[in-house]
Design a protein around this motif. Structure first.
Motif, mmCIF file in Angstrom:
data_model
loop_
_atom_site.group_PDB
_atom_site.id
_atom_site.type_symbol
_atom_site.label_atom_id
_atom_site.label_comp_id
_atom_site.label_asym_id
_atom_site.label_seq_id
_atom_site.Cartn_x
_atom_site.Cartn_y
_atom_site.Cartn_z
ATOM 1 N N PRO A 56 22.640 26.039 3.004
ATOM 2 C CA PRO A 56 21.676 25.008 3.390
ATOM 3 C C PRO A 56 22.174 24.207 4.591
ATOM 4 N N PRO A 57 21.246 23.683 5.383
ATOM 5 C CA PRO A 57 21.663 22.887 6.528
ATOM 6 C C PRO A 57 22.262 21.550 6.090
ATOM 7 N N SER A 58 23.169 21.045 6.911
ATOM 8 C CA SER A 58 23.734 19.715 6.681
ATOM 9 C C SER A 58 22.826 18.647 7.266
ATOM 10 N N LEU A 59 22.034 19.048 8.262
ATOM 11 C CA LEU A 59 21.186 18.114 8.987
ATOM 12 C C LEU A 59 19.984 18.873 9.532
ATOM 13 N N VAL A 60 18.838 18.199 9.565
ATOM 14 C CA VAL A 60 17.623 18.764 10.158
ATOM 15 C C VAL A 60 17.242 17.908 11.352
ATOM 16 N N GLN A 61 16.924 18.557 12.462
ATOM 17 C CA GLN A 61 16.402 17.857 13.630
ATOM 18 C C GLN A 61 14.983 18.345 13.861
ATOM 19 N N LEU A 62 14.037 17.447 13.674
ATOM 20 C CA LEU A 62 12.623 17.758 13.857
ATOM 21 C C LEU A 62 12.170 17.181 15.183
ATOM 22 N N SER A 63 11.800 18.051 16.091
ATOM 23 C CA SER A 63 11.371 17.628 17.417
ATOM 24 C C SER A 63 9.857 17.526 17.444
#
Length: 142
Positions: A56-63
């Motif tokens: 799983p990702p540690s962080l999500v960046q939603l642009s």
């Protein structure tokens, strides 16, 4: 940052993905970047992550693009419901206070205005690394 981290970058603009990917890789040498362009693609990827098939990702960046769609907000809402501990950073095309407020109301952990030039992207990625991976203690995966 001494551990391998995974960052999910959600951006429908391929050029933006290239720019952000380049600068994130330069700032976060130990990061695995995963790119997604649509709501469906993102949810499928996260399903596989939390079903144990992928890390799983540690962080999500939603642009958010300048002309963001309702599906961008739906994605943020679904992320909050399905994965409430997953940190989400929204990167918006402008500093519209209504847009910023809506992002936080729907569960964003941070809102950042998109840089206007390559130097700005470099600074942004350095700051993201410093804050999210050197200062903050991230929760374990769901």
């Amino acid at each position: 940052m001494s551990r391998l981290v995974s960052i999910l970058v959600i951006d429908a603009d391929f050029d933006q993905q290239l720019i952000l990917g380049y600068h994130l890789r330069m700032s976060l040498l130990q990061a695995e970047l995963v790119f997604s362009a649509t709501l469906e693609e993102t949810l499928l990827y996260l399903y596989h992550c939390f079903a144990g098939r992928l890390a799983p990702p540690s962080l999500v960046q939603l642009s958010l693009p300048k002309a963001h769609q309702e599906s961008d907000w739906q994605l943020l809402e679904k992320l909050r419901v399905r994965h409430p501990r997953l940190p989400v950073v929204v990167i918006g095309a402008d500093n519209d206070f209504d847009l910023i407020g809506q992002a936080y109301e729907l569960g964003a952990n941070s809102f950042i205005a998109k840089p206007l030039d390559l130097d700005g992207w470099e600074r942004l990625c350095e700051q993201l690394k410093a804050y999210w991976f050197d200062v903050v203690t991230l929760p374990p995966a769901d």
